[in-house]
Every structure is written in C-alpha cells, then in structure tokens.
Design an enzyme around this catalytic site. Structure first.
Site, short mmCIF file in Angstrom:
data_model
loop_
_atom_site.label_atom_id
_atom_site.label_comp_id
_atom_site.label_asym_id
_atom_site.label_seq_id
_atom_site.Cartn_x
_atom_site.Cartn_y
_atom_site.Cartn_z
N LYS A 141 0.84 -1.20 0.00
CA LYS A 141 0.00 0.00 0.00
C LYS A 141 0.87 1.25 0.00
O LYS A 141 2.09 1.18 0.23
CB LYS A 141 -0.94 -0.01 1.20
CG LYS A 141 -0.24 -0.08 2.55
CD LYS A 141 -1.25 -0.22 3.68
CE LYS A 141 -0.53 -0.30 5.04
NZ LYS A 141 -1.49 -0.37 6.15
N ARG A 189 -9.67 -0.38 15.73
CA ARG A 189 -9.68 0.45 14.53
C ARG A 189 -10.80 -0.02 13.61
O ARG A 189 -11.79 0.65 13.42
CB ARG A 189 -8.30 0.39 13.85
CG ARG A 189 -8.15 1.29 12.66
CD ARG A 189 -6.70 1.32 12.18
NE ARG A 189 -6.18 0.01 11.80
CZ ARG A 189 -4.93 -0.21 11.40
NH1 ARG A 189 -4.07 0.80 11.36
NH2 ARG A 189 -4.53 -1.42 11.06
N TYR A 226 14.94 31.88 3.84
CA TYR A 226 13.79 32.68 4.23
C TYR A 226 13.86 33.10 5.70
O TYR A 226 14.31 32.34 6.57
CB TYR A 226 12.49 31.87 4.02
CG TYR A 226 12.04 31.80 2.58
CD1 TYR A 226 11.71 32.95 1.86
CD2 TYR A 226 11.92 30.57 1.94
CE1 TYR A 226 11.28 32.88 0.54
CE2 TYR A 226 11.49 30.48 0.63
CZ TYR A 226 11.17 31.64 -0.08
OH TYR A 226 10.75 31.55 -1.37
N MET A 260 10.35 25.10 -0.64
CA MET A 260 9.48 24.15 -1.32
C MET A 260 10.26 23.23 -2.27
O MET A 260 10.02 22.03 -2.31
CB MET A 260 8.41 24.91 -2.12
CG MET A 260 7.45 23.97 -2.87
SD MET A 260 6.20 24.83 -3.85
CE MET A 260 5.15 25.47 -2.55
#
Length: 831
Positions: A502, A600, A727, A776
C-alpha cells in the site's frame, strides 16, 4: 550449452531414473529457476531446495507448461506424471548439476581455465581480464556474478568445443563449499583478490576462510594474489604451494612472495585517472594508466595486469589496454521513459551471455501482451568467436523471447540481419539512429537498451527517459527480494505470506516492486484501496491482491479486477453480498477482519461471530478466504502480555469461524515484528510490511536498504559569517561558510523540521547540516570543510544514512519518511 540427448544427460548424471519419455529428446537447457523457462520441450528442471524456497513446489506448474524431465529427490517424484515424464532421482540436485557441468567442461580439452576468488572484486577482475585478453582467443566468462554452488556449474555449461579460454568466478559463504567448486572448475590459473569481511560470520576466523578459498588453487599452475594481504600470504605459506607457481604483487620491495612491486601510484583528480608504475622481480619497469582514482579500482587493476602478463600476454599491449578499462555495471536499471515507455538500461557491455540475462530480466518484468517488447542492440564484441555462429545464436535468443521489434546498431548486425525472424531495423552507428525519427516514434513499450560502452548507448537512454529534476529515489529490487527471503527463513515452508504494498509500496513504487514480489512467488499482495489494486492489474500484476480498506463505491472494480476485499463490519458485508448477487457472482473471496485490541476496524470477536457465520451461511455470493487480526504492539516487549491476550482472543474466534465451514480458511495475525518475535503465532499466513522495505520494527535497524533518496549540488557559494541563509534569515552563520544549494524541498517530501541545523544529509560521505528553512523546491546545506563540487551527489537517506536516523530525529516512524517522498521524484529501479 551444446545439445545433448536425454540419454546422454542421464548417463552424465549417474542417477536412477523413473518414468518414461523419448530418450532421444534433445536437451539444451538445464533450468534451476522456474521463472526463466523458455522452451519447455528441451529443458531439464533441477528442483533445488534452499533456505528460501523449494523447487519441488514448481514441478506441477512446469509440467503444465510442457517440461517433461526433472531432477529431484525421492520425495519430489510425482507419480501422476510418470507416464509422460522422466524423474532423475538425486538426493542432492545441486551436486548432480555440478557433476553434469564438470563432464561437459572436461569434454572441451583445449580450454585454459582461470578461476577467480576473494572476498571483494571478483567480478571486476573477471570483467577487466575479459576486456584485456578476451579477444585474443575464443573466450567465455561467468555471466554477471554467477559464482555460487549453482552459478558456477551454469557458467561451466557455457564451454563449447572451440572455447580456448574460460574466466570463472568462485564465491563461497561457508566452510566446505570450495571443495565442490574447485573440483569442477579445476583452474589452470587461480587468482585471489583479497580476504575481507564478506560472509565472515560463517567462518571461525579469517584464516579459516583463506584456507578454504585457497583450495581453488590446488591443481593450478599459476597463482596470482596481492602479497600484502597478510592473512592470504600466511595461508599460502602454510599450504606449501610450489613457489614457482606464485605471482604476488606488493607495495613493499622486501616482500618475498611478490614478483611485481608497486613503485609509484599517482592519481589525478582533475582527469580522473591514475598512473601506476611497477617493477618486476627481474628489474623490468612497467607503467600504465587507468581511468579510475578509487583505491579498489587501483588494487583490482593491478591484479588484472599481473594476471595477464603472468599468463604470457604482451606487456605493452596490456598496458595500452589498461587505459581503456571500462567501469563494470553490477545492475540493470529500470527507468520510466517518455510516452509510456519503460526503459531497461544495460548500456555497459554487449555479449551473448549478458544479453541472455537481460532478455530474461525483461521477460519477467513484462507488463502484459499488449505492451510491445523492443530491443535496441549493438554489435556483440566477442573476439575469437565465429561471427556466423555468434549471430545465429543471438537471433535464436531474440526470437525465442518473443521480442516484437529489434533495432540494431553496428555493421556486424547489419550484415547478419537476415538471421532474425523478429522485425528488424538496422543502423550503421549510434549517430545514424539518433538522427532518424525512429526513437521519437516509440511509445507504450518495454525497451531493453543493450550495448557495449563504445557505442555510447547512454545517449539513447538520455533521449528516451522521462525528464524530471535531479532528485531521484533509487529502489534496489534485489534488496526487496533479500528482505522477503530474510523473513521467509523464519517461516515454515507451509506458511504463506502477504506482502504489504500500500501507499505505492511504502513510497518505492508499487508496479516494479510488485513485479519483483510476483517473480518471487509472494502468495498475496495487499493494498489499502481498490484504486491501488486496479493500477497493479493494469500494470500486469496477476498475483492475488487484498484490499484492506474497500470503499462501497468501488465494488465494480473489485469484481472486474479480481480484488479481494477485507470485510470488517455487517454494513460492508451486506452491501458487498447485495452487489455480488446483482452481478451474478458466487464464491467471491473475502477476508474477515476481527478487532482483538487495535479498536480500529473489525468484527467484535465476543459478540459478532455467531451472526457473522449465519450471514455467510445464508448466501453463496461470498466465500471466506481468510480471517485475520492485527497485533497492537508486537514490536515492543512491554506489550507482550497484551500480544498474547490478543492471540488468545483471535485463536478462539477464528477457530469458531473455521469450524462452521467445510473449506479451509487461512488464519493470520503476525505482522513484520510478529514474524520474528512470535513464530508460534504464524498460523497459516503472515503479513510482511515495513520489514519488506528493510526496517526491522523491533530493533529499528536496517536489514537490506531498499530506498535511497539522492540529489545533486546545484551551486556552491561562500557566505560571510555576518550574513544569513534562506527565508526569514533563519540560517544564522557563526563562521565564514561554504553553502551548497540542492534541488529538494518539502514538496519532494523533505520534512521542514530538519531545517535550521536540526538534520543533515551526506555529501561524499560527510555530514552536511541543513542551513536555514527548507524551501518548497530547494534547500541549503553547509559544506564547509567538505571536499565537494557542483554536480556531486547528495544522499538524503539510504544506504549510508539510514531512514531510521531521520525518523528518530523527527520523533516519528520510518513509514512516514518513506511514504512522504512525492510522486514528482523519479524512481530508478535496479536489480
């Protein structure tokens, strides 16, 4: 391998036979891996049992595909097949394979055999010797790293009547193994690279390992070795070899085992070359230059040079050829290409044996019959071979694998193009192919790019591969298989395994990982949602697939693509029954989840079992395939009491379900940690998750690294100690610094909390801390006092910087780091 009749093979094997078939049948393939079957009628399958698998389990499958001759022990003989098959009974099929290979080799009387052993560098020395002397006579060599108890006999089967030189690797991992290999190789020349730490755990001492390896040289006429390896030289002295056979090399002039002495080694970092000056024992000076500067290449090149000159090849010719030694690729790369292409990159060498291996790799990874297979192939550079015979064999290989299109480069393939039945387009050189419109017309195909380095096929790969930025995730498919086998070694042969794939195989990329798992006979694959299962089916995956979190909107896909859902409550169960009945489906497999403590998802084992059984009995649309639960804390000793409690609850409820039905229902509760820590709870099946990707959840140590996130240095600048970086001026410098910018940021999955000196990456093996905020798409690192330049590689996590170090730093789990790598990062697969 030359053709033998079945009768001849039986005589060579010297084993009893059972069954009947035509003894005049031609045999040209001795198969040890069922996945590599090509022509069944001329194949003998050796059903070999190892720690990780049992070849006897594939006899029926191969019989169904047309194989009629098997070598196996008495228990493997299938009496149902005796009317049309022959079983050669062998208590040890590997020994029988070795016996046949030895007799085949001995029939080729004219060949000189070189045997190479050592802890590291065997394959490099073998390939470099082939580059140096292989074209001086008809030469064969071990394919890739075929140096094991199985690989060596398969290498010896490559001998032909006109073979004049054979270069064979021999690797061992345990005492006693070299006896068998030395017996069947029986080399005229024995070469030893070094005695290192590989497989050291299986030997009582380095000395024992050295004595074991030296058995290869028992009947050798010449022995080449690094005389500065003290463990090796002590073993040589105690073995009382004839001193006239010894040709060692040393950096010390007083070394009594050496016949060649290293006078000087001058590495040039700018040109990437090293000049090595040697003096022979008789005073002759020799120098040569190699296109490498690393110490391993320097040592391996000297060993190869000494071996070639000791065997009598022209010293000046060998020295000239040392300049042109090519790096050896130890892996095939799978890359995503443009226009739906899948590229298998093997642009390092081109010979008939490595072509066979590459074609087999391509065949195993084929998506489906609608995705054409294309091979781009250069001339085969195999000196000493009859070209007519060589290209006939090449054509047979290509045609046998069902290749849809062949694109060739080189005058020899142009000349012999008529040998190929496969549609063929020929070009005289690589420039001519690139100038044509053909490459830009290729789409939605699997493409094997296979060529000798001198044809510069890397230019073809560059033109076809998908354009992405310089950050990549390297995925080691061999490590996936090794990790699978690591956990299989803890299991009984009867126990099945579910591999969790998965979240795009924990970030590694599900299609290629699943092809590897399918190839290694994983019993089930498991994903989270139906969309993931659909993508696997569309990618050519045929294995059984479990859906752990099925959505009610996806029932149509479940039925259409044969995806088996987990069922965890009555609402889902009733809706699934209704949908299956509406479609006319019966006995659709489902997997029942019980909640034994995770709280769950799952049926309540105390209150729901009777009703669950009643609902299943009242219908025929669904059939329970398995019932399972999930351990909460099997990776921690502090929860062991709760783990035992969970199992007891599950054991009682799952037996209640099994007793209500006549068919066998698989039971499973162990995850990766449970497999290792609770073998008594394996039951019928286990589920392998994070362990498959190389992380031991109990120790937090690495098993075999699967994923390595890498990038490159874009720019380096000097920044004053009074300045800041990034930054919000968060990167405050306290000294004059060299700051490198690398093209990876939080959009690629690099966690922002690693910024401002909280984490580091590796530049040329040295820690480089992140400076300032992570942006980013780019971040900055401090490379002050690190020897590096623009374009150098940077490891974010992987082989040298375990992902667990990042997860520990971030107070999270490795799962999160692995699955956070974004889709825009290109995955490069190798194996």
């Amino acid at each position: 391998m030359k053709n033998y009749t079945l009768k001849q093979i039986i005589e060579m094997a010297e084993c009893p036979i059972h069954g009947k078939t035509d003894l005049s049948t031609n045999i040209d393939t001795l198969l040890t891996d069922s996945r590599s079957l090509t022509v069944a009628e001329s194949t003998i399958f050796f059903a070999i049992k190892t720690d990780h698998g049992d070849g006897r389990n594939y006899i029926k499958e191969l019989h169904d595909e047309g194989v009629r001759v098997f070598v196996c022990d008495k228990e493997g003989i299938n009496e149902n097949f005796l009317n049309d098959s022959v079983f050669i009974e062998s208590a040890n099929p590997i020994n029988t394979l070795q016996t046949i290979a030895k007799k085949h080799k001995n029939a080729c009387h004219n060949a000189t055999t070189i045997g190479i052993s050592g802890s590291n560098g065997k394959t490099i020395v073998k390939e470099w010797l082939y580059q140096l002397i292989g074209d001086q006579q008809t030469t064969i060599r071990s394919p890739k790293s075929y140096n094991s108890q199985i690989g060596v006999p398969l290498s010896l089967l490559l001998y032909e009547e006109d073979t004049q030189l054979a270069i064979i690797e021999a690797g061992i991992s345990m005492p006693g193994e070299m006896n068998n290999l030395a017996n069947i190789i029986s080399p005229d020349v024995a070469i030893f690279t070094n005695i290192g730490s590989a497989h050291r755990e299986n030997f009582s001492s380095p000395q024992q390992k050295a004595f074991e390896k030296l058995k290869l040289a028992t009947h050798a006429k010449k022995i080449i070795f690094p005389a500065d390896d003290n463990v090796l030289t002590q073993a040589i002295e105690l073995s009382h070899f004839d001193k006239t056979k010894l040709s060692g090399w040393s950096i010390h002039k007083d070394n009594r085992f050496a016949k060649f002495f290293v006078e000087n080694i001058l590495a040039d970092n700018n040109s990437g070359t090293t000049t090595i000056c040697l003096t022979s024992k008789d005073g002759k000076k020799i120098s040569f230059t190699i296109p490498f500067i690393d110490s391993a290449s320097i040592q391996n090149s000297i060993t190869a040079f000494v071996a070639a000159t000791t065997m009598g090849y022209d010293t000046e010719m060998i020295a000239r050829r040392m300049t042109h030694l090519e790096p050896i690729a130890m892996r095939l790369e799978v890359k995503e290409g443009q226009r739906g292409l899948i590229l298998i990159n093997d642009t390092y060498n081109s010979d008939i044996n490595s072509l066979s291996i590459a074609l087999d790799f391509m065949s195993r990874r084929k998506n489906d019959n609608t995705h054409p297979s294309v091979v781009i192939l250069s001339d085969l550079l195999q000196g000493g071979h009859d070209k007519n015979l060589l290209y006939k064999k090449t054509a047979e290989l290509i045609d046998m694998q069902g290749i849809n299109r062949l694109i060739t480069v080189g005058p020899e393939l142009q000349k012999y193009a008529s040998f190929f039945k496969t549609p063929i387009t020929t070009f005289n050189d690589t420039d001519q192919l690139i100038a044509s419109p053909l490459l830009s017309s290729l789409h939605d195909s699997d493409i094997l790019i296979k060529g000798s380095r001198q044809f510069k096929f890397d230019r073809i790969t560059s033109l076809l591969e998908k354009r992405v930025h310089e950050t990549i995730l390297e995925v080691n498919l061999n490590a996936i298989a090794d990790n699978l086998n690591h956990y299989r070694s803890m299991m009984k042969p009867s126990e099945k395994i579910v591999c969790m794939v998965k979240a795009s195989a924990y970030g590694a990329g599900s299609i290629e990982v699943c092809k590897t798992l399918q190839d290694h006979k994983a019993d089930f694959l498991a994903v989270a949602v139906a969309d993931e299962g659909v993508a696997l089916r569309q990618g050519g995956i045929k294995s059984r697939i479990m859906i752990m979190n099925p959505e009610m909107t996806a029932f149509h896909d479940l039925f259409l693509y044969r995806l088996e859902p987990e069922v965890y409550n009555f609402r889902l169960l009733e809706e699934l029954i209704k949908a299956a009945k509406k479609t006319g489906i019966t006995d659709f497999p489902v997997h029942i989840k019980l909640d034994t403590g995770m709280h769950r998802l799952g049926f309540n084992p105390e209150t729901d079992i009777k009703q669950l059984i009643d609902v299943i009995h009242r219908q025929h649309a669904l059939k329970i395939c398995s019932v399972f639960s999930h351990f909460v804390g099997s990776d921690s000793k502090q929860f062991d009491d709760f783990t035992h409690q969970q199992f007891n609850i599950f054991d009682k409820a799952s037996k209640q379900i099994q007793n209500a039905f006549n068919h066998r229902i698989l039971r499973h509760i162990c995850n990766s940690a449970g497999i290792e820590r609770f073998p008594q709870y394996h039951l019928d099946m286990v589920r392998l998750g994070i362990g498959l990707y190389g992380i031991n959840p109990f120790t937090n140590k690495t098993i075999n690294t699967v994923s390595t996130l890498k990038t490159t240095i874009l720019q380096i600048r000097d920044v004053a100690d009074c300045d800041t970086v990034g930054y919000s001026r968060k990167g405050v410098l306290t000294r004059p610094s060299r700051i490198a910018a690398i093209p990876i940021g939080y959009a690629d999955g690099l966690n922002r909390h690693l910024g401002c000196g909280n984490g580091y990456c590796l530049v040329n093996g040295e820690k480089a801390y992140y400076v300032g905020n992570i942006c980013m798409d780019v971040c900055m690192i401090d490379v002050t006092n690190i020897n590096c330049k623009e374009g150098d590689s940077v490891e974010i996590f992987g082989t040298n910087l375990p992902v667990t170090e990042l997860s520990d730093k971030l107070a999270t789990i490795p799962y999160e780091i692995l699955t956070s790598v974004s889709e825009r990062v290109k995955r490069v697969y190798f194996g």
